[in-house]
Design a protein around this motif. Structure first.
Motif, PDB file in Angstrom:
ATOM      1  N   HIS A 139       0.826  -1.205   0.000  1.00 48.90           N
ATOM      2  CA  HIS A 139       0.000   0.000   0.000  1.00 48.90           C
ATOM      3  C   HIS A 139       0.866   1.263   0.000  1.00 48.90           C
ATOM      4  CE1 HIS A 139      -3.902  -1.910   0.465  1.00 48.90           C
ATOM      5  NE2 HIS A 139      -3.373  -2.723   1.361  1.00 48.90           N
ATOM      6  N   GLY A 140       2.163   1.088   0.222  1.00 49.94           N
ATOM      7  CA  GLY A 140       3.063   2.238   0.286  1.00 49.94           C
ATOM      8  C   GLY A 140       3.624   2.663  -1.053  1.00 49.94           C
ATOM      9  N   CYS A 141       3.306   1.962  -2.135  1.00 53.21           N
ATOM     10  CA  CYS A 141       3.755   2.376  -3.469  1.00 53.21           C
ATOM     11  C   CYS A 141       2.588   2.259  -4.435  1.00 53.21           C
ATOM     12  CB  CYS A 141       4.953   1.540  -3.933  1.00 53.21           C
ATOM     13  SG  CYS A 141       4.683  -0.246  -3.960  1.00 53.21           S
ATOM     14  N   LEU A 142       2.682   2.962  -5.563  1.00 53.34           N
ATOM     15  CA  LEU A 142       1.522   3.124  -6.443  1.00 53.34           C
ATOM     16  C   LEU A 142       1.670   2.460  -7.805  1.00 53.34           C
ATOM     17  CD1 LEU A 142       0.752   6.879  -5.687  1.00 53.34           C
ATOM     18  CD2 LEU A 142      -0.290   4.845  -4.653  1.00 53.34           C
ATOM     19  N   ASP A 143       2.818   1.820  -8.082  1.00 51.19           N
ATOM     20  CA  ASP A 143       2.973   1.126  -9.360  1.00 51.19           C
ATOM     21  C   ASP A 143       1.884   0.072  -9.509  1.00 51.19           C
ATOM     22  OD1 ASP A 143       5.277   2.571  -9.841  1.00 51.19           O
ATOM     23  OD2 ASP A 143       6.619   1.009  -9.091  1.00 51.19           O
ATOM     24  N   ILE A 144       1.542  -0.275 -10.736  1.00 46.14           N
ATOM     25  CA  ILE A 144       0.541  -1.321 -10.948  1.00 46.14           C
ATOM     26  C   ILE A 144       0.990  -2.632 -10.308  1.00 46.14           C
ATOM     27  CG2 ILE A 144       1.474  -1.951 -13.217  1.00 46.14           C
ATOM     28  CD1 ILE A 144      -1.406  -2.633 -14.040  1.00 46.14           C
ATOM     29  N   SER A 145       2.303  -2.876 -10.327  1.00 44.27           N
ATOM     30  CA  SER A 145       2.822  -4.089  -9.697  1.00 44.27           C
ATOM     31  C   SER A 145       2.581  -4.071  -8.190  1.00 44.27           C
ATOM     32  CB  SER A 145       4.316  -4.245  -9.993  1.00 44.27           C
ATOM     33  OG  SER A 145       5.035  -3.102  -9.558  1.00 44.27           O
ATOM     34  N   CYS A 146       2.643  -2.894  -7.584  1.00 41.09           N
ATOM     35  CA  CYS A 146       2.361  -2.776  -6.147  1.00 41.09           C
ATOM     36  C   CYS A 146       0.893  -3.045  -5.859  1.00 41.09           C
ATOM     37  CB  CYS A 146       2.742  -1.389  -5.646  1.00 41.09           C
ATOM     38  SG  CYS A 146       4.514  -1.054  -5.638  1.00 41.09           S
ATOM     39  N   VAL A 147       0.027  -2.510  -6.690  1.00 39.00           N
ATOM     40  CA  VAL A 147      -1.405  -2.763  -6.528  1.00 39.00           C
ATOM     41  C   VAL A 147      -1.676  -4.260  -6.589  1.00 39.00           C
ATOM     42  CG1 VAL A 147      -3.686  -2.401  -7.541  1.00 39.00           C
ATOM     43  CG2 VAL A 147      -2.044  -0.503  -7.439  1.00 39.00           C
ATOM     44  N   GLU A 148      -0.980  -4.942  -7.479  1.00 38.88           N
ATOM     45  CA  GLU A 148      -1.155  -6.384  -7.630  1.00 38.88           C
ATOM     46  C   GLU A 148      -0.651  -7.152  -6.411  1.00 38.88           C
ATOM     47  OE1 GLU A 148      -0.807  -6.520 -12.512  1.00 38.88           O
ATOM     48  OE2 GLU A 148       0.956  -6.949 -11.275  1.00 38.88           O
ATOM     49  N   MET A 149       0.287  -6.578  -5.669  1.00 34.41           N
ATOM     50  CA  MET A 149       0.823  -7.245  -4.477  1.00 34.41           C
ATOM     51  C   MET A 149      -0.026  -7.054  -3.233  1.00 34.41           C
ATOM     52  SD  MET A 149       4.993  -6.945  -4.449  1.00 34.41           S
ATOM     53  CE  MET A 149       5.123  -5.180  -4.767  1.00 34.41           C
ATOM     54  N   ARG A 150      -1.030  -6.198  -3.294  1.00 38.86           N
ATOM     55  CA  ARG A 150      -1.840  -5.922  -2.112  1.00 38.86           C
ATOM     56  C   ARG A 150      -2.770  -7.099  -1.811  1.00 38.86           C
ATOM     57  NH1 ARG A 150      -3.257   0.313  -3.971  1.00 38.86           N
ATOM     58  NH2 ARG A 150      -1.089   1.063  -3.772  1.00 38.86           N
ATOM     59  N   PRO A 151      -2.940  -7.449  -0.535  1.00 40.44           N
ATOM     60  CA  PRO A 151      -3.823  -8.568  -0.182  1.00 40.44           C
ATOM     61  C   PRO A 151      -5.211  -8.390  -0.786  1.00 40.44           C
ATOM     62  CG  PRO A 151      -2.576  -7.846   1.733  1.00 40.44           C
ATOM     63  CD  PRO A 151      -2.320  -6.828   0.654  1.00 40.44           C
ATOM     64  N   GLY A 152      -5.721  -9.453  -1.384  1.00 39.16           N
ATOM     65  CA  GLY A 152      -7.053  -9.410  -1.960  1.00 39.16           C
ATOM     66  C   GLY A 152      -7.132  -8.799  -3.338  1.00 39.16           C
ATOM     67  N   SER A 153      -5.989  -8.456  -3.959  1.00 37.08           N
ATOM     68  CA  SER A 153      -6.012  -7.860  -5.298  1.00 37.08           C
ATOM     69  C   SER A 153      -6.587  -8.860  -6.306  1.00 37.08           C
ATOM     70  CB  SER A 153      -4.606  -7.448  -5.733  1.00 37.08           C
ATOM     71  OG  SER A 153      -3.804  -8.595  -5.994  1.00 37.08           O
ATOM     72  N   ASP A 154      -7.103  -8.339  -7.411  1.00 38.76           N
ATOM     73  CA  ASP A 154      -7.626  -9.209  -8.464  1.00 38.76           C
ATOM     74  C   ASP A 154      -6.532 -10.139  -8.983  1.00 38.76           C
ATOM     75  OD1 ASP A 154     -10.104  -8.015  -8.250  1.00 38.76           O
ATOM     76  OD2 ASP A 154      -9.817  -6.687  -9.980  1.00 38.76           O
ATOM     77  N   PHE A 155      -5.324  -9.598  -9.112  1.00 41.27           N
ATOM     78  CA  PHE A 155      -4.202 -10.400  -9.618  1.00 41.27           C
ATOM     79  C   PHE A 155      -3.940 -11.596  -8.706  1.00 41.27           C
ATOM     80  CE2 PHE A 155       0.320 -11.451  -9.455  1.00 41.27           C
ATOM     81  CZ  PHE A 155       0.569 -11.768 -10.783  1.00 41.27           C
TER      82      PHE A 155
END
Length: 221
Positions: A139-155
Motif C-alpha cells: 500500500h506504500g507504493c503506487l505502481d501497478i505491480s504494487c497494486v497487484e501485491m496488495r492482499p485481496g487484489s484481483d491479480f
C-alpha cells in the motif's frame, strides 16, 4: 511447450539475449538457473548468491540474473520471463530451467508457470520472501505491480485460485517472522510447496544469508 511470442516480447528477448551465456548442452551438468529479483531491485541483488553457486561448481553459462521493469504489471513481466526461458533453453540445449526468485519475483514467475505453460519448462521454482498471498507494505507504493501485491487484489485472487503449485514443477518457499516487508509473515507459503520457515532473516537478508543459499542450491541441484 513453445508458443508464438508477441513481437514486442521477441524484441525484448533479443535485447536481453546478451545477458545469457551460450553453453553447449554437453557442457551443462545441471539445469540453467534464472534469478528473478523483486520490486525496485536489479540483477545485482543476486551477486552474492551467484558467487555461492559458482563456488559450488556452477558455471557462468548455467547462471542468469535477469533485469526487468518492476513498475509494470506482473502479467507483462511473466510474458517477458517466458521469452527469457525459451531463449535460455535454446542457447544452452537444456530441456528445463530452474527459477530462483526474491520478493515480487515470486509473483510474476508463478504467473508464468500457471498461465503461460511454464510448468513444462521449469523443473524447480524457489520463492524467497515472496508476497505470494499479498503484503500490506504494498500500500506504500503506487505502481501497478504494487497494486497487484496488495492482499485481496484481483491479480492475487486469480493467481491463487485453485491449485497454487500446478504441474510437475517442484515448488519451494523460504520465509521469516523477522521479514519487515512481507505482512503477514507467512504470505510466502504456497500450498503444495516445500515451505521452510527460517530463523530471523530480514527481507533483503534472504539474498545474502549463507544458510538459505546452501538450502536453495540443494533444492535445485
Amino acid at each position: 511447450m513453445r508458443r508464438a511470442r508477441l513481437s514486442t516480447i521477441a524484441i525484448f528477448a533479443a535485447a536481453t539475449a546478451a545477458s545469457v551465456t551460450a553453453t553447449p548442452a554437453a557442457a551443462l551438468e545441471r539445469n540453467p538457473v534464472i534469478f528473478v529479483h523483486g520490486w525496485n531491485g536489479s540483477a545485482s541483488n543476486w551477486n552474492e548468491m551467484i558467487a555461492d553457486f559458482k563456488a559450488a561448481g556452477y558455471t557462468d553459462g548455467e547462471l542468469n540474473a535477469w533485469n526487468y521493469n518492476t513498475a509494470q504489471s506482473n502479467k507483462t513481466t511473466a510474458e517477458q520471463l517466458a521469452a527469457v526461458v525459451d531463449d535460455t533453453l535454446a542457447r544452452t540445449g537444456a530441456s528445463e530451467v530452474d527459477i530462483v526468485t526474491h520478493s515480487m519475483g515470486g509473483l510474476n514467475s508463478r504467473c508464468y508457470l500457471k498461465f503461460l505453460s511454464g510448468t513444462g519448462e521449469v523443473d524447480d521454482w524457489v520463492s524467497l520472501a515472496g508476497p505470494n498471498h499479498g503484503t500490506t507494505s504494498a500500500h506504500g507504493c503506487l505502481d501497478i505491480s504494487c497494486v497487484e501485491m496488495r492482499p485481496g487484489s484481483d491479480f492475487l485472487t486469480t493467481l491463487n485460485d485453485g491449485d497454487e503449485s500446478p504441474g510437475t514443477t517442484n515448488y519451494g518457499t523460504w520465509w521469516s517472522t523477522c521479514d519487515e516487508t512481507i505482512d503477514p509473515d507467512d504470505s510466502t507459503v504456497v500450498a503444495g510447496a516445500r515451505n521452510t520457515q527460517t530463523g530471523c532473516i530480514t527481507h533483503l537478508g534472504f539474498l545474502t544469508d549463507d544458510g538459505v543459499s546452501q538450502e536453495v542450491r540443494a533444492f535445485v541441484g
